[in-house]
Enzyme design. Sequence first.
Site, PDB file in Angstrom:
ATOM      1  CD  GLU A  84       3.957   0.255   2.524  1.00 23.13           C
ATOM      2  OE1 GLU A  84       2.891   0.887   2.725  1.00 23.13           O
ATOM      3  OE2 GLU A  84       4.281  -0.186   1.419  1.00 23.13           O
ATOM      4  CE  LYS A 259      -0.795   1.629   0.343  1.00 22.10           C
ATOM      5  NZ  LYS A 259       0.541   1.211   0.800  1.00 22.10           N
ATOM      6  CG  ASP A 275      -6.652  17.201   7.506  1.00 25.65           C
ATOM      7  OD1 ASP A 275      -6.701  15.981   7.286  1.00 25.65           O
ATOM      8  OD2 ASP A 275      -7.654  17.879   7.767  1.00 25.65           O
ATOM      9  CG  HIS A 373       8.265  -5.039   1.006  1.00 28.08           C
ATOM     10  ND1 HIS A 373       7.940  -3.711   1.096  1.00 28.08           N
ATOM     11  CD2 HIS A 373       7.524  -5.694   1.920  1.00 28.08           C
ATOM     12  CE1 HIS A 373       7.016  -3.570   2.039  1.00 28.08           C
ATOM     13  NE2 HIS A 373       6.751  -4.754   2.548  1.00 28.08           N
TER      14      HIS A 373
END
Length: 421
Positions: A84, A259, A275, A373
């Site tokens: 991202e 998130k 992991d 962004h």
Amino acid sequence: MSERSSKVSGFYKLGIKERLEFIKKFAELSDEEVKVLANTGALAGDQADRMIENVVGVMPVPLGIAVNFVINGKDYLIPMAIEEPSVVAAASNAAKMSSGFFTSSAGPIMIGQIQTVGIKDPNGARNHILERKEEILKLANEQDPVLVKFGGGARDVEARVIQTGSGPMVITHLIVDCRDAMGANAVNTMAEAVAPLIEKITGGRVYLRIISNFADKRLVRARAVFPKAAIGGEDVVNGIVLAYSFAAADHYRATTHNKGIMNGITAVVLATGNDTRAVEAGAHAYASRSGRYEPLSRWEKNADGDLVGTIELPIAIGLIGGATKTHPTARVNVRILGVKTATELAEVMAAVGLAQNFAALRALATEGIQRGHMSLHSRNIAIAAGATGELVDKIAEIMARERKVRVDRAKELLEELRDRE
Ligand code: MEV
């Protein structure tokens, strides 16, 4: 500032080669290690084939370096593997605005669960297990003399009776200090080894013997102050506190808030060959521990009107075992981080999560995330349209300003600018 300074301005403006030079000096990497980083196909087919099954190729993701992190007074460069855009830049910017991060943790303690069923007197069996604790611990520790030699091993036994749709069960917890390992192998081996003894003690039948990813004894914390003058003033501080209150009161928002935190944490977990699913599962379960899904971080204003952020979550990662030791790029990334223990690495991850969260909330509470962004994304679009060299940034800048980040516009601009040259 320490000798190894992570503060670099304009790191993003450097070419890959120059960035590698910087990292090489910072982490005292060998030429061989730099080659591993520069080689975007660093994982050879036979290595991949030994890591998992049915291998047909590899799935590379970009590896970026977040700069400006000072954690407990030590400078870190942070390798982040993520697809991202904006995440690495946002973490670096956030770290620059902070007055540094301070961390603590509960230690590398994991839980192994042993499920026993078919017991007539489950409460009696529970106490019986606890009476034989030393014997259970001894048997568990015999499974991993190396871990014990390094100061780890099974430390305690807990037992609970739970009521389930299939009747009562006695759940034994083996509490294991995993030192620098994530611990799944050690804990699962111990849980399997003590199962027959648990059956003997309880007269019941053991089914599952497995680590719990709800690693609530492996909590990691980070704290940072963001001075109001550094982040855009009182309004920004208030905006971020309001954004936090929103997340604290509403699980739709809390999920996105978390998130954003995991954008940072998972990228470092992946870069170090750990992991990602174990850490994600633990984080979200911890966010729900009150019975309601809540934010993993908190934001408040201190007496000086500056912003204070704190985060607490379980982070079960290791430095030994797993892909961390076998994946060539993961190994170099650990060298770049310069971490000495799994606990130190987990604390760095918590700090990155907090920084990432700050960056997202600051953008959201002010101009929104799309401009930043898109201005990063616009470089990709300029390149896709055929721009090279200085034209990439020029075209990207114009498109971001116009809010027209599209390949057709990039092509138009490319022609215009070329004509002018
Ligand atoms: C995007 O990947 C992450 C954010 O949505 C996080 C947030 O909303 O806090 C920007």
